[in-house]
Structure formats: C-alpha cells, structure tokens
Design a protein around this motif. Structure first.
Motif, short mmCIF file in Angstrom:
data_model
loop_
_atom_site.label_atom_id
_atom_site.label_comp_id
_atom_site.label_asym_id
_atom_site.label_seq_id
_atom_site.Cartn_x
_atom_site.Cartn_y
_atom_site.Cartn_z
N THR A 88 -0.10 7.21 21.77
CA THR A 88 0.90 6.56 22.61
C THR A 88 2.16 6.33 21.77
OG1 THR A 88 -0.82 5.41 23.87
CG2 THR A 88 1.43 4.55 24.03
N PRO A 89 3.32 6.87 22.18
CA PRO A 89 4.55 6.65 21.40
C PRO A 89 4.85 5.16 21.25
CG PRO A 89 4.87 8.39 23.02
CD PRO A 89 3.54 7.76 23.33
N SER A 90 5.44 4.80 20.11
CA SER A 90 5.75 3.40 19.82
C SER A 90 7.10 3.31 19.12
CB SER A 90 4.66 2.82 18.90
OG SER A 90 4.74 3.43 17.61
N GLN A 91 7.49 2.08 18.78
CA GLN A 91 8.71 1.92 17.99
C GLN A 91 8.55 2.50 16.60
OE1 GLN A 91 9.46 -2.34 18.14
NE2 GLN A 91 10.96 -2.06 19.78
N VAL A 92 7.33 2.64 16.15
CA VAL A 92 7.06 3.20 14.83
C VAL A 92 7.14 4.72 14.85
CG1 VAL A 92 5.33 3.40 12.98
CG2 VAL A 92 5.58 1.24 14.24
N LEU A 93 6.48 5.34 15.80
CA LEU A 93 6.41 6.80 15.89
C LEU A 93 6.57 7.27 17.33
CD1 LEU A 93 3.31 7.75 13.65
CD2 LEU A 93 5.70 8.18 13.11
N GLN A 94 7.35 8.30 17.53
CA GLN A 94 7.44 8.93 18.85
C GLN A 94 6.38 10.01 19.03
OE1 GLN A 94 9.56 8.15 21.61
NE2 GLN A 94 9.54 6.33 20.29
N GLU A 95 5.94 10.59 17.92
CA GLU A 95 4.93 11.64 17.94
C GLU A 95 3.86 11.32 16.90
OE1 GLU A 95 6.89 15.32 17.20
OE2 GLU A 95 7.72 15.47 19.23
N PRO A 96 2.65 11.83 17.08
CA PRO A 96 1.59 11.53 16.10
C PRO A 96 1.93 12.07 14.72
CG PRO A 96 0.87 13.21 17.68
CD PRO A 96 2.16 12.67 18.19
N TYR A 97 1.50 11.34 13.71
CA TYR A 97 1.68 11.77 12.32
C TYR A 97 0.35 11.56 11.61
CZ TYR A 97 4.11 12.57 7.87
OH TYR A 97 4.54 13.10 6.66
N ALA A 98 -0.32 12.66 11.31
CA ALA A 98 -1.64 12.61 10.69
C ALA A 98 -1.59 13.19 9.29
CB ALA A 98 -2.65 13.37 11.53
N MET A 99 -2.30 12.54 8.39
CA MET A 99 -2.46 13.04 7.03
C MET A 99 -3.95 13.24 6.77
SD MET A 99 -0.91 11.60 3.46
CE MET A 99 -1.44 9.90 3.69
N VAL A 100 -4.31 14.34 6.11
CA VAL A 100 -5.70 14.60 5.76
C VAL A 100 -5.84 14.65 4.24
CG1 VAL A 100 -6.37 15.77 7.89
CG2 VAL A 100 -5.27 17.08 6.07
N VAL A 101 -6.99 14.17 3.76
CA VAL A 101 -7.26 14.12 2.32
C VAL A 101 -8.27 15.19 1.97
CG1 VAL A 101 -7.89 12.65 0.39
CG2 VAL A 101 -6.87 11.63 2.43
N ALA A 102 -7.98 15.97 0.93
CA ALA A 102 -8.86 17.06 0.52
C ALA A 102 -9.24 16.92 -0.94
CB ALA A 102 -8.17 18.40 0.74
N ASN A 103 -10.51 17.21 -1.25
CA ASN A 103 -10.94 17.33 -2.65
C ASN A 103 -10.44 18.67 -3.19
OD1 ASN A 103 -12.59 14.94 -3.08
ND2 ASN A 103 -14.03 15.84 -1.62
N VAL A 104 -9.67 18.62 -4.25
CA VAL A 104 -9.13 19.85 -4.83
C VAL A 104 -9.31 19.83 -6.34
CG1 VAL A 104 -7.08 21.30 -5.14
CG2 VAL A 104 -7.39 20.04 -3.00
N VAL A 105 -9.85 20.91 -6.88
CA VAL A 105 -9.92 21.10 -8.33
C VAL A 105 -9.34 22.49 -8.61
CG1 VAL A 105 -11.38 21.29 -10.36
CG2 VAL A 105 -11.93 19.62 -8.59
#
Length: 342
Positions: free
Chosen positions: A218-235
C-alpha cells in the motif's frame, strides 16, 4: 504489483550485512577493528549501506550492543549509510530505540537506517535475561512498531503523546522491516515501508515472502512503490578452489548451530563433508544451497540470476570468512564484478 525481472546488477545499490564475527583465537576487540576496516574499504569500493545485526549469547558474534557499534562504524566512515539489520524490537522498549536512533541520527545526519526484526536474536533463556520475564512470541510486534514510529512522528499517535523521545521526535529516520517469513512482509506492505528479506538463512521462503510484499503493498508517505532488499551469502575469491575452501567457515558455523554448540568463527577446512552426518548435510544443503561461491564471473552471474528471480531494488551481501584479508578481497571482487564504484 509483480517481480520485475529486467533489473541489472549495475543499476541497483549493493550493501553489506556484517555480524562482526569473533574469530577462533581472536577477541571482540579484534572483531570491531575488522568491522571498521571492512566498512572503510566498503565505502571506497562504492557499497551503499552497511548494516550490523543484534544477536545475544553467541560466542562468534560481537554486535550485541548494536547501536554502539553503529556509532563506531559511522564515526569511522563519512558517506555510506550505517544501520541495523536489525534491532530485535521485542528485546527493547520502543522508547529506548527511539532515543538511541534519535541520538545516532543527530550525530550522523542523513546516514542512519533503523532495520527492525521481531525475533529475539537468541535463545529463550537469553531472551528472558534481556526482557526480565516479559516474553512474547512477536505477535505484539505491530503494536511495538506503531509505538516506535509515533515517537519519531507524533502525528501517527492516537491522541497526544504523554512521553516524547528526545532526541528522536521530528527526525526522519528510515525504518525497514526485516523478515525470514511472510509476517513482516505483510506488515511492511500494509504500512508502505521498505522490506529486507533474510535470504541468507531462509532461502526457501524468499520468493513467497516477496510475492506477498509486492502484491499487498500500500503506497504511503514513505514509499509510493515497494522497495525490497534481499540478503545473500557470498564468498568470492580469485579461484574456485579458494572460494570453496573459504566458504567452509560459514558452513562450520551453521553446523555448530545445528548441534546447539555455537562457537567462534572457525578456520576453513578441506573436509567439511566428512565432518557432518547425512542428516546434517541435508540441512546444510537446504540452508546453503543458495550460497553464491566462486570467482568474479561466477558470482556476477549468480547474483544477476538472484536479482532476476526476486526483482529486488537492492541487494545486501553477507560473508563469513575467517581470514580478514580474504574477506576484504571477497567484497572487493564483488564490488568490481558489479561495477558499483562507477
């Protein structure tokens, strides 16, 4: 809203999750020195943000006093965003967190992120020691979140606030919700907040949780569109053999967690498969089948695939590597491969 499969790694921010690992044979003092050194290099290499995580009663993780360590890293850097990945809100009174992060945001303006989780970040006995008997299963996390947000913005409170966060009130501190399942994905979508998913230890839940977030946003004053971050194990390393060898420290860490014998971060070993039972191998494969291990080209290809699968707006890298120079090199390889310092 659906996942955007056309994003390119060069176009999105790349960030770091650091658990401030305490090495076998080392101390928390060493861990903090290594954390600051990595953060300073990461800033030069073009990483966008640097998050530290709250864990307790863990011999191999030094970031229990997360707010203090955030201040240490922010003071030693100048441009990169520094934050929590995350603060485990059920362990704290929301007012305390509002004051702590109000202090951090006043010391380091426009650089502090507040990522929030609803798990204890520890075992039940330690959770009791932290909370003095006020144990919950996280169901009141939405109420805690509402209270915390109202300290920063009294307009979100129902009625006049009897208690004010000083410092804190009136400050614009980005709040992220962190999760390893669908609960926080739904909550982040409901409030129009950015969402970070812990793919590094819950890979099988990644796509279902992101789908919930994207579709219920749901759009808000914070974000108009979704913003997702994903965490990956990387070596990453200069050869496949070295990368596979270095990654065994991460596997050993989780092997010890499976056995309920948490330990400091162990040196890498050649024979990780010989050290685990068939049952343990199955769990490790489930947890680390999605780990990205290899040379620059291999890492770049796998990160791009992961981005295409998730449609994330940002990616965060987690690397548990015993040798500090090898750990620095891993993050440097990733930065160069992703061309983030451009």
């Amino acid at each position: 809203m659906s996942m955007n499969n056309s994003k390119q790694m060069e176009k999105i921010p790349l960030s770091i999750l650091d658990l401030a690992p305490i090495l076998e044979g080392g101390t928390a003092e060493d861990a903090f020195r290594n954390t600051l050194d990595l953060a300073q290099h990461a800033e030069q290499w073009g990483y966008h943000r640097y998050w530290l995580a709250e864990h307790h009663n863990m011999p191999g993780i030094a970031s229990a006093a997360t707010s203090i360590l955030i201040s240490h890293v922010a003071q030693g850097t100048s441009t990169m965003r520094i934050g929590s990945g995350g603060i485990m809100l059920p362990n704290h009174a929301p007012l305390i967190i509002a004051e702590q992060f109000g202090t951090l945001a006043s010391l380091y303006p426009n650089r502090i992120d507040l990522g929030l989780g609803r798990a204890p970040g520890t075992d039940q006995r330690t959770a009791y020691a932290l909370r003095r008997g006020d144990l919950t299963n996280g169901d009141d996390f939405p109420e805690q979140l509402k209270e915390l947000r109202s300290y920063f913005n009294p307009e979100l409170a129902e009625g006049r606030l009897a208690v004010r966060a000083v410092p804190g009130e009136g400050l614009d501190i980005p709040i992220w919700l962190l999760g390893s399942s669908g609960f926080s994905a739904r909550l982040a979508a409901e409030h129009g907040l950015p969402f970070a998913f812990a793919s590094h230890f819950s890979p099988e839940n990644t796509l279902p949780a992101l789908d919930l977030y994207y579709n219920q946003f749901t759009p808000s004053q914070v974000l108009q569109e979704p913003y997702a971050m994903v965490v990956a194990n990387v070596v990453a390393a200069d050869t496949e053999e070295e990368a596979n060898f270095l990654s065994s420290s991460l596997e050993l860490q989780f092997l010890n967690l499976i056995r309920n014998t948490p330990s400091k971060l162990q040196p890498p070993v050649e024979n990780i498969k010989e050290l685990s039972s068939d049952y343990e191998k199955t769990i490790l494969k489930k947890q680390f089948g999605s780990a990205i291990v290899g040379t620059a080209d291999n890492v770049r290809e796998q990160l791009q695939t992961f981005l295409s699968d998730t449609g994330a707006s940002e990616m965060m890298i987690h690397s548990q590597i015993y040798n500090h120079k090898a750990r620095l090199r891993s993050f440097e390889i990733v930065a160069n491969a992703m061309q983030i310092n451009r």
